[in-house]
Design a protein around this motif. Sequence first.
Motif, PDB file in Angstrom:
ATOM      1  N   LYS A   1       0.786  -1.106   0.053  1.00 32.51           N
ATOM      2  CA  LYS A   1      -0.095  -0.200  -0.137  1.00 32.51           C
ATOM      3  C   LYS A   1       0.895   1.237  -0.026  1.00 32.51           C
ATOM      4  N   ASP A   2       1.968   1.222   0.772  1.00 30.22           N
ATOM      5  CA  ASP A   2       2.606   2.132   0.764  1.00 30.22           C
ATOM      6  C   ASP A   2       3.110   2.662  -0.872  1.00 30.22           C
ATOM      7  N   TRP A   3       3.666   1.550  -1.305  1.00 28.08           N
ATOM      8  CA  TRP A   3       4.455   1.560  -2.701  1.00 28.08           C
ATOM      9  C   TRP A   3       3.299   2.242  -3.724  1.00 28.08           C
ATOM     10  N   GLU A   4       1.941   1.739  -3.456  1.00 28.26           N
ATOM     11  CA  GLU A   4       0.967   2.548  -4.174  1.00 28.26           C
ATOM     12  C   GLU A   4       0.844   3.881  -3.996  1.00 28.26           C
ATOM     13  N   GLU A   5       1.030   4.447  -2.757  1.00 33.02           N
ATOM     14  CA  GLU A   5       0.965   5.909  -2.624  1.00 33.02           C
ATOM     15  C   GLU A   5       2.349   6.501  -3.063  1.00 33.02           C
ATOM     16  N   VAL A   6       3.330   5.835  -3.231  1.00 35.42           N
ATOM     17  CA  VAL A   6       4.475   6.471  -3.913  1.00 35.42           C
ATOM     18  C   VAL A   6       4.241   6.576  -5.372  1.00 35.42           C
ATOM     19  N   TYR A   7       3.547   5.639  -6.155  1.00 39.56           N
ATOM     20  CA  TYR A   7       3.088   5.761  -7.451  1.00 39.56           C
ATOM     21  C   TYR A   7       2.081   6.782  -7.713  1.00 39.56           C
ATOM     22  N   GLU A   8       1.070   6.985  -6.729  1.00 36.15           N
ATOM     23  CA  GLU A   8       0.208   7.911  -6.770  1.00 36.15           C
ATOM     24  C   GLU A   8       0.840   9.196  -6.830  1.00 36.15           C
ATOM     25  N   ALA A   9       1.684   9.645  -5.740  1.00 36.38           N
ATOM     26  CA  ALA A   9       2.327  10.892  -5.684  1.00 36.38           C
ATOM     27  C   ALA A   9       3.098  11.181  -7.004  1.00 36.38           C
ATOM     28  N   LEU A  10       3.872   9.986  -7.465  1.00 34.54           N
ATOM     29  CA  LEU A  10       4.568  10.281  -9.094  1.00 34.54           C
ATOM     30  C   LEU A  10       3.368  10.561  -9.992  1.00 34.54           C
ATOM     31  N   ARG A  11       2.332   9.826  -9.968  1.00 33.13           N
ATOM     32  CA  ARG A  11       1.271  10.237 -11.062  1.00 33.13           C
ATOM     33  C   ARG A  11       0.835  11.610 -10.772  1.00 33.13           C
ATOM     34  N   ILE A  12       0.695  12.046  -9.488  1.00 30.84           N
ATOM     35  CA  ILE A  12       0.301  13.684  -9.294  1.00 30.84           C
ATOM     36  C   ILE A  12       1.353  14.661 -10.182  1.00 30.84           C
ATOM     37  N   VAL A  13       2.339  14.364 -10.056  1.00 29.02           N
ATOM     38  CA  VAL A  13       3.570  15.178 -10.705  1.00 29.02           C
ATOM     39  C   VAL A  13       3.893  14.744 -12.045  1.00 29.02           C
TER      40      VAL A  13
ATOM     41  N   MET B 286       5.350  11.969 -13.250  1.00 25.41           N
ATOM     42  CA  MET B 286       6.540  11.494 -13.551  1.00 25.41           C
ATOM     43  C   MET B 286       6.605   9.853 -13.150  1.00 25.41           C
ATOM     44  N   LEU B 287       5.445   9.301 -13.226  1.00 25.09           N
ATOM     45  CA  LEU B 287       5.461   8.087 -13.063  1.00 25.09           C
ATOM     46  C   LEU B 287       6.197   6.982 -14.041  1.00 25.09           C
ATOM     47  N   ASP B 288       6.126   7.716 -15.491  1.00 26.30           N
ATOM     48  CA  ASP B 288       6.961   6.724 -16.366  1.00 26.30           C
ATOM     49  C   ASP B 288       8.506   6.692 -16.149  1.00 26.30           C
ATOM     50  N   TYR B 289       8.758   7.389 -15.169  1.00 26.83           N
ATOM     51  CA  TYR B 289      10.423   7.610 -14.728  1.00 26.83           C
ATOM     52  C   TYR B 289      10.489   6.869 -13.608  1.00 26.83           C
ATOM     53  N   LYS B 290       9.539   6.200 -12.871  1.00 28.40           N
ATOM     54  CA  LYS B 290       9.903   5.638 -11.591  1.00 28.40           C
ATOM     55  C   LYS B 290      11.230   4.658 -11.549  1.00 28.40           C
ATOM     56  N   HIS B 291      11.514   3.894 -12.571  1.00 30.88           N
ATOM     57  CA  HIS B 291      12.744   3.026 -12.684  1.00 30.88           C
ATOM     58  C   HIS B 291      13.983   4.032 -13.130  1.00 30.88           C
ATOM     59  N   SER B 292      13.738   5.306 -13.445  1.00 27.03           N
ATOM     60  CA  SER B 292      15.059   5.956 -13.617  1.00 27.03           C
ATOM     61  C   SER B 292      15.942   6.226 -12.706  1.00 27.03           C
ATOM     62  N   LEU B 293      17.213   6.460 -12.944  1.00 24.90           N
ATOM     63  CA  LEU B 293      18.083   6.689 -12.058  1.00 24.90           C
ATOM     64  C   LEU B 293      17.998   8.352 -11.799  1.00 24.90           C
ATOM     65  N   ILE B 294      18.054   8.561 -10.535  1.00 27.46           N
ATOM     66  CA  ILE B 294      17.975  10.219 -10.342  1.00 27.46           C
ATOM     67  C   ILE B 294      18.701  11.322 -11.025  1.00 27.46           C
ATOM     68  N   GLY B 295      19.966  10.687 -11.078  1.00 30.65           N
ATOM     69  CA  GLY B 295      20.947  11.379 -11.493  1.00 30.65           C
ATOM     70  C   GLY B 295      20.816  11.621 -13.443  1.00 30.65           C
ATOM     71  N   ARG B 296      19.859  10.968 -13.721  1.00 30.50           N
ATOM     72  CA  ARG B 296      19.481  11.057 -15.260  1.00 30.50           C
ATOM     73  C   ARG B 296      18.680  12.035 -15.684  1.00 30.50           C
ATOM     74  N   LEU B 297      18.016  12.638 -14.669  1.00 30.09           N
ATOM     75  CA  LEU B 297      16.599  13.558 -14.668  1.00 30.09           C
ATOM     76  C   LEU B 297      17.376  15.034 -15.082  1.00 30.09           C
TER      77      LEU B 297
END
Lengths: 254, 264
Positions: free
Chosen positions: A115-127, A129-140
């Motif tokens: 459920k926590d991970w669902e919330e992580v994805y929900e937050a990414l959806r809001i901004v 950025m969900l498509d980037y969830k597996h990207s390395l942070i340094g590549r953004l």
Amino acid sequence: MKQIELKNVNFAYDTKQVLTNVSLKINKSEFVAIIGPNGSGKSTLINIMVGNLTPTTGEVLYDGVNLEKIKNRSFISYVPQKSYSFNASFPASVEEVVSMGLYAKKGIFKRLSKKDWEEVYEALRIVDMLDYKHSLIGRLSGGQLQRVFIARSLVAKPEILFLDEPTTGIDAKSEKALYAILEKLNKEKGITIVMVTHDVWAITNRVSRIICMSEGKINEKCEAVDLTAGELAEVYGYPVKIAKHHHNGSVKND
Amino acid sequence: MIDIFSYEFMRRAFIAGSIISIIAPLTGSFLVLRRLSQIGDTLSHVALAGVAAGILLGINPTLGSIIVVLLASFGIERLRKTYFRYSEISIAIVMSAGMAIAIILLSLSRGGAANIMNYLFGSIVSVTNTDVLLISTLGIVVVASIMLLYKELLYITFDEEAAKISGIPVSYINFFFTILVALTVALAMRIVGALLVSALMVIPAAASLRIAKSFKQTVFYAILFSFISVFSGIFLSFYLNLSPGGSIVLVSLLIMGLVSLKKR
Ligand SMILES: Nc1ncnc2c1ncn2[C@@H]1O[C@H](COP(=O)(O)OP(=O)(O)OP(=O)(O)O)[C@@H](O)[C@H]1O
Ligand SMILES: [Mg+2]
């Protein structure tokens, strides 16, 4: 609930007086912008409001309760001016970074649930950025990174979101997208937003109120949203031109 | 070929080696990313003082090094607060203190010098049952602690300031982590040797950084590489009669070289 009130707040770094007699009230679901020239005390004010700094004298109250007495502060979320003090080559994925927003709330020794991970994805959806969830942070890019940090501050479902110059170094399009996200959070979820910015004209029609800081004091004259160039000149201490030709109409000193 | 597992001491070496191959890169990954790799080196020098004390007093040298290294980690923590902005000073002080004490103790104990070589360069033939017991028990403690504190350690490693602001008890966790690093060093140097302990903590993590797409993967690959290095290192050391520490580290460097060829 969760009205913020500052009563006669004074603050000094060692001997340097930075805030003088600041009093203000912010109601639930307001969208407030704080503007003012460099060094006028905006970041200091935010740090006082989130409890990272303690006023020399005066009080910070949430619903009438002094912030120092409030142990669980997960209703507050804060995206600092330099939100990335990490090194850019750190091998963390976007979803890992956003999940960090839940760690303190979850408590020590506990693992994140499905459920926590669902919330992580929900937050990414809001901004968006969900498509980037597996990207390395340094590549953004800078703008994408900023959105990830906003997602991190959203994931714990705060009631009040503080942002310090969230659009620095972001192009006009991403900046617009970011403001639209904030507006949506404010309107649809009723999250109170307090944001420091220099992009006066980009935000005037989105925010409900503007607080002007100059030399550590609040300038009462410019609480209104429809600021004129003359009023701004007074706040900034020099003539301010509305740079219409510029992509975002930032305040320019010229 | 001789059957390597028919020897009692080789079985002991493989048990100890497999545990060491997990804990060294596990703590090492966090150290590397926090730019604290020198701490491994410092503590391994201090651990030598514990070994020397153990030899002199006639107690198990691995146990001696565990005790001394734990004391040193408290010392580093204290000094780090005193020399707040200059944490490398505390590291240098503790390292010199460790070496000085080790040398003095060694000169007091006759015949100790030969024995300490096993700890300086690592050894597989001299691993005792007590060593295996200590390495297994405390190794499990290290792994379990890191699994329990994984998310907090990740946040602190990523952004200590933000972790603190979010309400994570950063200073307690940092202190506890230093203890885990100390334990890892004391345990790992039995096989890898004091001079190369920090190499086993650092090199697999460095190789892993080249290919990992998340922090979890970083830790996973670091352990994988270290496991391969330790096992092939022990084999090489047995058949070619080489130092185990040197062989292990050379294999890990080879892996790092191969991984570097791959584009991320
Ligand atoms: N940690 C500190 N120690 C001492 N003085 C500080 C510190 N942080 C800020 N100041 C001083 O306090 C004053 C207000 O700083 P603050 O960061 O609040 O300004 P600001 O309005 O956010 O400016 P900017 O638009 O550049 O972000 C400045 O004069 C600054 O030099
Ligand atoms: Mg600022």
